[in-house]
Every structure is written in structure tokens, then in C-alpha cells.
Design a protein around this motif. Structure first.
Motif, PDB file in Angstrom:
ATOM      1  N   ARG A   1      -4.575  -0.118   3.064  1.00  0.00           N
ATOM      2  CA  ARG A   1      -5.622   0.473   2.231  1.00  0.00           C
ATOM      3  C   ARG A   1      -5.172   1.865   1.804  1.00  0.00           C
ATOM      4  NH1 ARG A   1     -11.818   0.334   3.096  1.00  0.00           N
ATOM      5  NH2 ARG A   1     -12.568   2.329   2.341  1.00  0.00           N
ATOM      6  N   ALA A   2      -5.399   2.218   0.546  1.00  0.00           N
ATOM      7  CA  ALA A   2      -5.022   3.541   0.044  1.00  0.00           C
ATOM      8  C   ALA A   2      -6.096   4.046  -0.909  1.00  0.00           C
ATOM      9  CB  ALA A   2      -3.671   3.497  -0.657  1.00  0.00           C
TER      10      ALA A   2
ATOM     11  N   ALA B   1       0.831  -1.207   0.000  1.00  0.00           N
ATOM     12  CA  ALA B   1       0.000   0.000   0.000  1.00  0.00           C
ATOM     13  C   ALA B   1       0.865   1.256   0.000  1.00  0.00           C
ATOM     14  CB  ALA B   1      -0.931  -0.006   1.209  1.00  0.00           C
ATOM     15  N   GLU B   2       1.993   1.197   0.692  1.00  0.00           N
ATOM     16  CA  GLU B   2       2.924   2.334   0.672  1.00  0.00           C
ATOM     17  C   GLU B   2       3.495   2.533  -0.733  1.00  0.00           C
ATOM     18  OE1 GLU B   2       4.537   1.933   5.297  1.00  0.00           O
ATOM     19  OE2 GLU B   2       5.638   0.974   3.636  1.00  0.00           O
TER      20      GLU B   2
ATOM     21  N   THR C   1       0.832   4.133  -2.824  1.00  0.00           N
ATOM     22  CA  THR C   1       0.724   5.552  -2.484  1.00  0.00           C
ATOM     23  C   THR C   1       1.820   6.360  -3.159  1.00  0.00           C
ATOM     24  OG1 THR C   1      -0.286   4.992  -0.358  1.00  0.00           O
ATOM     25  CG2 THR C   1       0.685   7.186  -0.564  1.00  0.00           C
TER      26      THR C   1
ATOM     27  N   ARG D   1      -3.506   7.026   2.885  1.00  0.00           N
ATOM     28  CA  ARG D   1      -3.307   5.610   3.183  1.00  0.00           C
ATOM     29  C   ARG D   1      -3.650   5.333   4.639  1.00  0.00           C
ATOM     30  NH1 ARG D   1       0.314   2.450   5.576  1.00  0.00           N
ATOM     31  NH2 ARG D   1       1.722   4.226   5.995  1.00  0.00           N
TER      32      ARG D   1
END
Length: 449
Positions: free
Chosen positions: A375-376, A349-350, A353, A371
Motif C-alpha cells: 500500500r502506498a 508498491a515500491e 513509490t 508506503r
């Protein structure tokens, strides 16, 4: 910087592409219009992009295959319901074994004891009950709160989401509490049942709870279904102080925010709720949910729970906590949604992002990406601080185009908003595929190429 004429033209081209790619889904959609209202078995399935719903054939891990044989990187994951990944063998085996030895008996199984202990370990609340859905769990908790306090109203945040609970389908119109747009046939006037306050506004919360008529505050620790709206620094500690000062029970709904870690935001951020609700992914896709409570609350509820009239209390249901569901929860929580699973999913997720933010910066757009754990979600504006600002920032035409563009190139996003959810089954290549597809869409919008 978005040329709306170009946007309309690009979306029309994507609509044509969608139809040409999915003849079998088109056929099934036409066939479904007779026996299924609006051609779908559940209303919001009409919200997917394209001229008709996409029908799926199979799903495994982080992949989904539709009836036309097209494979997708699934960044929707059943809008959190499949956050563990699809088609888990351990859950399938547990379900099959349980189905052969009895599903519904109205008696507890040994699995239920394990589930209660594991949920207590993860979230830090000692006593638990099960439900069929997070919506049901929220309904039951609201009943408990009114019973314990003798107060008639509940409080929620403006543009919140807690499933289909009647009292929560309310927003603010100025100072008035009114039904949320789209809410069909409200049971009663929500102004009678519900107090609504803006997120990230402690003074407004304090003023409203001071009236003394609110039994509990039902909240997500970060808004999710209107887009990710994160709490200001110190805000959640302030919420807990204000609710305690006004003798208002605090209910944390972790159904979506479980993405923050094995114990959701409750464990990750050290929250101290009176109740916690969790649903969707804990059964690996089998319908189930749970709600936990503090020792103090459990002690106050023990008497009513063993009275003769408990079967008509409005709590529970014949199929609730059935042996199939508890077996699925045990199989899921013993092998999924653990620290080691989030250690894989959160960095993805990072990476998502960072990739989206890079595309936005490259094209000089005043867009942002938020984020929460694994989850983002991206915004077409600076990050809103409350639900009303998030709702006002919605750009349905632009969202529909981006969703359809991604879907036509094998990337599936959550239909209601611009959310991507990651599981241990995803890879860096999956993330990079979205970045590539998203970048191509923005380039087409901004440069006309």
C-alpha cells in the motif's frame, strides 16, 4: 507552487470530461435518486470524484469496467476489501458449492476449524472468533476488554479509523475528547466512553493510561485512513510496555495494515497484542472478519462463552460465521494473501513509490509518498507523525482534482485519500501508467501546459 486559479480551471475541465465520458452512469445516478438516499446504497459512495457516482459493470483481477464500457486499472481494490484481486475463481467456486449445500444453519462447519488454525498460524494468537465485519469484530473485542478489566473506557489514537464503532469516532480538541467531525448522532458523549491520545507520543499515552480507567487500547500499528502515518522507531515496543505496565489490553486492528504481509504488522514487526482484529480481504470480497486472542485472554473468556446467557451478551449475530463466509475465507486464505503473493505486490508498491517520488522531485514540490507493504499514499507535505497533523494537511480541492484526472484517464484511486493498493494481478505497466498520468497532472498544475 500550485496556482489555485489554474487548479480551479483544470478541475472544471475534468468535471466536464467526466460527464461526457459517462452517460450511462449519469442515467443510473438520476434513476437512483428516488429509491436510494442520496442516490447510493451506502453513504460514502457519494465521495467519489465527479458530478455523480461511477456505476460499475464488472471487475476481475486488477481491472474494473464501468457501465459505459470504460476499463480502469483499479488501485482502490475496494479500499482493501479486494486486496486479493477481484472475481477470484476459487472463491466463486467455493461460494457456489457452499450455497448449494446450505448457507446458514447456526452450526459450525469443518471450514471454520481450518480458518481458525490458519489465522492462528499467520498471526501467532491461538484462539479465534468470526464476525460479519471488522467493525463488528472491534465492537465485540471492546466488550470483552471491558468485561475482563472492569474498566469503563477504551483508548484510541487521535484521528484513528476502526469502522463505525461509536467509541472510536472521537478526536482531541486541545485536551478535550470530542466527536469526530462528520460523526452523526453520537450514541453517548465520547468523552465518557473514550480516551484519545496522539499517535507517536509515548509520554501522552503513559499519562492517560495512568488514570486507571482504560480497559484497552485499540490501535492500528500504522494509521491508514487519515493517510499512512508510520510509527517512529521503537514506538510500538514502547506502546506494549506502557499498556502492560498499566494493565491495559492491547488490541491491534489489522484490517488495513494486512497489506504488510500474510500476518499483517503483527507478524511482520513481531508485535505481541492481546487481541488482533482482521477483516475485509480475508473472504475475497464476501463480508466477513475475525478476531484472535492470546491464550491468557482466551482462558479468562472461556467461562462466559459457555454460559446460558451468551446469546444476549452483545457478541455475535445469527448470520455471523455462516458456512458461506467460512468457505470463502478458506478458499481465500488457502490461495491468496500468502508470502508468494506479497512477493509480487510489495515490489509493485515500491515501484509506485519511486515513480511518484520521481515526479515530485522533478517539479521541486515539497510533497512525499509513504508506503506500508503493498500500500502506498502520497502527501502534499512532509510526512505527518500523528493523526492531527495528517488531518490538517488535507487539501480537498487538490485531492479531488488528482482523483478525477486519474479516473478520467483510466486509473482508479481510493476516494477518501491518495492511496494505491497492489495485488498480484497488477503489473509494472499498471504502475507506470499511474506514474505517467500523475506526472501529466502535476505538469499541468505547475507549468500551465
Amino acid at each position: 507552487m500550485i496556482d489555485r486559479t489554474r487548479l480551479t480551471s483544470l478541475r472544471a475541465a475534468e468535471e466536464e470530461r467526466f460527464v461526457s465520458l459517462h452517460p450511462r452512469s449519469a442515467q443510473l445516478s438520476e434513476q437512483a435518486r428516488g429509491p436510494l438516499l442520496a442516490g447510493v446504497p451506502m453513504p460514502w459512495m457519494t465521495r467519489w470524484p465527479g458530478a455523480f457516482p461511477l456505476f460499475f459493470e464488472s471487475a476481475s483481477g486488477a481491472r474494473l469496467v464501468d457501465v459505459d464500457g470504460i476499463e480502469y486499472v483499479d488501485l482502490c481494490l475496494g479500499d482493501t476489501g479486494a486486496m486479493t484481486g477481484h472475481g477470484l475463481p476459487q472463491v466463486a467456486d467455493a461460494i457456489a458449492a457452499r450455497a448449494r449445500t446450505g448457507i446458514t444453519t447456526m452450526l459450525p462447519s469443518a471450514d471454520a476449524v481450518w480458518v481458525g488454525e490458519e489465522l492462528a498460524r499467520r498471526f501467532g494468537l491461538p484462539s479465534w472468533q468470526l464476525a460479519m465485519s471488522a467493525t463488528d469484530a472491534n465492537r465485540f473485542v471492546l466488550r470483552f476488554a471491558r468485561h475482563l478489566t472492569g474498566r469503563p473506557r477504551i483508548a484510541v489514537f487521535d484521528w484513528c479509523y476502526h469502522g463505525t464503532v461509536d467509541e472510536t469516532l472521537a478526536i482531541l480538541d486541545g485536551d478535550r475528547v470530542v466527536p469526530r467531525p462528520g460523526a452523526m448522532g453520537p450514541q453517548v458523549d465520547v468523552a465518557v466512553t473514550t480516551a484519545v491520545v496522539p499517535f507517536n507520543d509515548l509520554e501522552a499515552l503513559d499519562r492517560r493510561l495512568a488514570h486507571g480507567d482504560v480497559a484497552c487500547l485499540l490501535m492500528e500499528p500504522a494509521l491508514t485512513n487519515i493517510g499512512i502515518v508510520l510509527p517512529d522507531e521503537g514506538y510500538l515496543a514502547g506502546v506494549r510496555e506502557v499498556t502492560r505496565r498499566h494493565d491495559v489490553l492491547l488490541v491491534i486492528d489489522e484490517t488495513h495494515t494486512l497489506c504488510a504481509g500474510p500476518g499483517g504488522c503483527t507478524a511482520a514487526w513481531g508485535l505481541e497484542p492481546d487481541f488482533v482484529v482482521v477483516g475485509k480481504p480475508i473472504g475475497g470480497g464476501i463480508p466477513c472478519a475475525a478476531y484472535g486472542m492470546s491464550a491468557e485472554v482466551a482462558g479468562r473468556l472461556l467461562g462466559p462463552m459457555v454460559e446460558a446467557e451468551v446469546d444476549v451478551s452483545g457478541i455475535g449475530g445469527t448470520l455471523t460465521a455462516n458456512a458461506l463466509a467460512t468457505a470463502a475465507i478458506r478458499a481465500t486464505l488457502s490461495t491468496c494473501l500468502r508470502e508468494e503473493d506479497f512477493a509480487v505486490a510489495v515490489p509493485l508498491a515500491e515501484r509506485f513509490t519511486d515513480g511518484v517520488a520521481g515526479v515530485i522531485a522533478e517539479h521541486g514540490l515539497d510533497w512525499h509518498v509513504q508506503r506500508l507493504g503493498c500500500r502506498a499514499e502520497y502527501w502534499f507535505c512532509p510526512p505527518p507523525r500523528d493523526g492531527a497533523a495528517a488531518a490538517a494537511a488535507t487539501d480537498e480541492e487538490l485531492e479531488a482534482f488528482l482523483h478525477l484526472w486519474c479516473l478520467n484517464r483510466g486509473v482508479l484511486l481510493t476516494p477518501f485519500h491518495n492511496m494505491a493498493l497492489f495485488s498480484p494481478h497488477h503489473s509494472e505497466a499498471d504502475v507506470d501508467r499511474h506514474t505517467e498520468v500523475f506526472g501529466a497532472a502535476i505538469a499541468a498544475l505547475t507549468s500551465g501546459t
